[in-house]
Design an enzyme around this catalytic site. Structure first.
Site, PDB file in Angstrom:
ATOM      1  N   LEU A 177      16.878  55.922  36.014  1.00 29.27           N
ATOM      2  CA  LEU A 177      17.826  55.201  36.870  1.00 29.27           C
ATOM      3  C   LEU A 177      17.842  53.719  36.507  1.00 29.27           C
ATOM      4  O   LEU A 177      17.417  52.859  37.291  1.00 29.27           O
ATOM      5  CB  LEU A 177      17.458  55.347  38.352  1.00 29.27           C
ATOM      6  CG  LEU A 177      17.402  56.749  38.941  1.00 29.27           C
ATOM      7  CD1 LEU A 177      16.968  56.697  40.400  1.00 29.27           C
ATOM      8  CD2 LEU A 177      18.731  57.433  38.802  1.00 29.27           C
ATOM      9  N   PRO A 178      18.336  53.366  35.332  1.00 27.61           N
ATOM     10  CA  PRO A 178      18.420  51.949  34.966  1.00 27.61           C
ATOM     11  C   PRO A 178      19.329  51.204  35.943  1.00 27.61           C
ATOM     12  O   PRO A 178      20.402  51.697  36.288  1.00 27.61           O
ATOM     13  CB  PRO A 178      19.029  51.964  33.563  1.00 27.61           C
ATOM     14  CG  PRO A 178      18.821  53.355  33.065  1.00 27.61           C
ATOM     15  CD  PRO A 178      18.818  54.237  34.267  1.00 27.61           C
ATOM     16  N   HIS A 179      18.885  50.048  36.405  1.00 30.37           N
ATOM     17  CA  HIS A 179      19.675  49.308  37.376  1.00 30.37           C
ATOM     18  C   HIS A 179      19.475  47.808  37.220  1.00 30.37           C
ATOM     19  O   HIS A 179      18.483  47.351  36.662  1.00 30.37           O
ATOM     20  CB  HIS A 179      19.339  49.745  38.807  1.00 30.37           C
ATOM     21  CG  HIS A 179      17.874  49.664  39.140  1.00 30.37           C
ATOM     22  ND1 HIS A 179      16.983  50.643  38.757  1.00 30.37           N
ATOM     23  CD2 HIS A 179      17.161  48.733  39.787  1.00 30.37           C
ATOM     24  CE1 HIS A 179      15.769  50.314  39.173  1.00 30.37           C
ATOM     25  NE2 HIS A 179      15.850  49.154  39.804  1.00 30.37           N
ATOM     26  N   GLY A 180      20.476  47.069  37.693  1.00 33.25           N
ATOM     27  CA  GLY A 180      20.438  45.615  37.643  1.00 33.25           C
ATOM     28  C   GLY A 180      21.308  45.041  38.744  1.00 33.25           C
ATOM     29  O   GLY A 180      21.902  45.770  39.533  1.00 33.25           O
TER      30      GLY A 180
END
Length: 172
Positions: A65-68
């Site tokens: 779950l890559p997030h920014g």
């Protein structure tokens, strides 16, 4: 929050040929920025890389779950959300199903082939945590993840993802 509020059909893809975490993050960045004004894929990529440096976003079992975060525009009009040609004021999501998993430094050391990218406005800390929790719950459903892996088209993926909450509640 419904998953369908985060994604659009154009932001859900089956992809082949991605062999590294960096390339996967680049692809997620492109998808998150597609169709919106004021969101640069290069900026998103750097956000995702910086987040990965803090600790892996790999959940295990082939899921990441890559997030920014991003700073939304100062435009206060109610209709500016994430529609085509609009500057986003709300959380954006995208999903990629890879034909082969890539190393995401997951706790179980398994490569990730199901990637959900997330971009959240800086001021939405509670929403960010709620969305991550909902996604973690969705992707902890091993049967659902296998169904996603067996899906062959972008349209089928989108339908499965956007209807997950409803079908999950009916099965409970």
């Amino acid at each position: 929050m419904e998953i369908s509020q985060l994604i659009t059909p154009e932001r859900v893809q089956c992809l082949g040929g991605i062999k590294s975490k960096k390339r996967a993050l680049e692809s997620l960045s492109q998808l998150l920025a597609s169709g919106v004004i004021g969101v640069d894929p290069t900026d998103i990529f750097h956000q995702l890389i910086e987040r990965e440096r803090l600790g892996s976003t790999g959940l295990g079992h082939g899921v990441a779950l890559p997030h920014g975060r991003f700073s939304p525009s100062q435009d206060d009009s109610d209709d500016a959300q994430f529609d085509l040609g609009m500057t986003p004021k709300m959380t954006l999501g995208c999903f990629i199903k890879l034909d082969q998993g890539v190393d995401f430094d997951s706790p179980d050391a398994k490569p990730a082939d199901l990637l959900f990218g997330l971009l959240v406005p800086e001021h939405c800390t509670d929403e960010h945590l709620q969305v991550l929790a909902a996604l973690a719950q969705m992707f902890s459903d091993t049967e659902f993840c296998e169904q996603l892996r067996n899906t062959k088209t972008n349209e089928e993926l989108y339908t499965m993802l956007s209807s997950w909450k409803q079908s999950h509640q009916e099965a409970s």
